[in-house]
Design a protein around this motif. Sequence first.
Motif, short mmCIF file in Angstrom:
data_model
loop_
_atom_site.label_atom_id
_atom_site.label_comp_id
_atom_site.label_asym_id
_atom_site.label_seq_id
_atom_site.Cartn_x
_atom_site.Cartn_y
_atom_site.Cartn_z
N GLU A 112 0.98 -1.16 0.09
CA GLU A 112 0.03 0.06 0.04
C GLU A 112 0.84 1.33 0.11
OE1 GLU A 112 -3.97 -1.11 1.82
OE2 GLU A 112 -2.61 -1.50 3.35
N PHE A 142 -5.43 3.82 -3.85
CA PHE A 142 -5.83 2.48 -3.22
C PHE A 142 -5.88 1.34 -3.93
CE2 PHE A 142 -7.75 6.49 -1.41
CZ PHE A 142 -7.69 6.17 -0.23
N GLN A 151 -7.71 -1.04 6.41
CA GLN A 151 -8.40 0.04 7.26
C GLN A 151 -7.35 1.06 7.38
OE1 GLN A 151 -11.62 0.21 7.33
NE2 GLN A 151 -11.61 2.29 8.20
N ILE A 154 -6.62 3.16 4.35
CA ILE A 154 -7.79 4.00 4.01
C ILE A 154 -7.98 5.37 4.86
CG2 ILE A 154 -10.45 4.35 4.17
CD1 ILE A 154 -10.51 0.95 3.12
N GLU A 155 -7.55 4.97 6.38
CA GLU A 155 -7.75 5.91 7.33
C GLU A 155 -6.33 7.04 7.03
OE1 GLU A 155 -7.86 4.20 11.08
OE2 GLU A 155 -10.11 3.51 10.67
N GLU A 198 -16.02 1.86 0.86
CA GLU A 198 -15.32 2.00 2.06
C GLU A 198 -14.29 3.20 1.75
OE1 GLU A 198 -13.25 -1.93 2.15
OE2 GLU A 198 -14.83 -3.02 2.61
N VAL A 199 -13.88 3.42 0.97
CA VAL A 199 -12.71 4.50 0.58
C VAL A 199 -13.66 5.86 0.85
CG1 VAL A 199 -11.34 5.62 -1.09
CG2 VAL A 199 -11.01 3.12 -0.61
N GLY A 202 -14.49 6.52 4.32
CA GLY A 202 -13.38 7.07 5.19
C GLY A 202 -12.90 8.37 4.89
#
Length: 337
Positions: A112, A142, A151, A154-155, A198-199, A202
């Motif tokens: 990532e 992403f 997660q 993403i955060e 989800e992205v 966030g």
Amino acid sequence: MGIQDELRETVEKLVQPGKGILAADESHPTIAKRFKAIGVESTEENRREYRSLILSTPGLGDFISGVILFEETLGQKSLDETPIPMLLESQGIVPGIKVDKGKKPLVNAPGEEITYGLDGLDDRLEIYKNQGARFAKWRDVFHITDTLPSQQAIEANAEMLARYAALCQAIGVVPIVEPEVLIDGDHTIERCARVSEEVLNGVFQALYRHRVQLEYMILKPSMVTPGKDSPKASPEDVAKATLSVFHRVVPAAVPGINFLSGGQTPDEATRNLNAINGHGPQPWELSFSYGRALQEPAQHAWAGRLENSAATQQAMLKRARLNGAARSGSYTPDMEE
């Protein structure tokens, strides 16, 4: 004019009906790769010549509301010695600037990445604004696999986007928030939809935390598509999947969603945008912010030769016009001819 008025005026110009945003902010490595494909060396003068040609295209302002520039271009002059921001403003186009400093591996998160560039950003934004930039762009990426993005990724990336956006608005610069869900891989459109939701969830949680005014920002997301190593989805499937996700997680307060093309071919990006807008009015203006999908035909027409100026500008105007039609769902494939 106060900061709120500046933000409002810029946003209103960027989301005009029938228009979109041109991403001409390729970094030196990226533009070198694009130029290599057409047999052109990426020198400062060649970059200036090419970008001057496309940005001075007569009629470009009929379909392009804003242009994201690279830092080098913001400070350059066109071939007729007009400062690039003034050249754009003469066509009613808002000058913008890419402000992130690229991505690096995210520590303790194999596979990532995270984008850097917050250090000194407030000072750089002041300089860019004095040079004529009225909006900015920051991109985070992403990756999709069976387990990514985590997660943590993403955060972490959402936090960077939100902090950047808050800094922009504090001085009257409209932020374009770009969370790109990469097309790389063999994932299904369903997997892309889950990750995209989800992205974006966030990202908006982080924007709320940092009190970013959603009315004065532009979202630049990926469309929901299968991975490039999977069978392609029809434009209608892309439209339905994209709108389904966005209705769940993008607040209606956001004035404009300007999709990135993210590896799609020029005509594919146009067809998909047209299908999305074919579903009628939505809470947001749905438009484009394409780079290669707008510029690729013009680059091939130019091929590093100034005598190809007319063909270069014709190719640039054609793709801008076609995407302007897709902006309202009125594009048809026969318009490619």
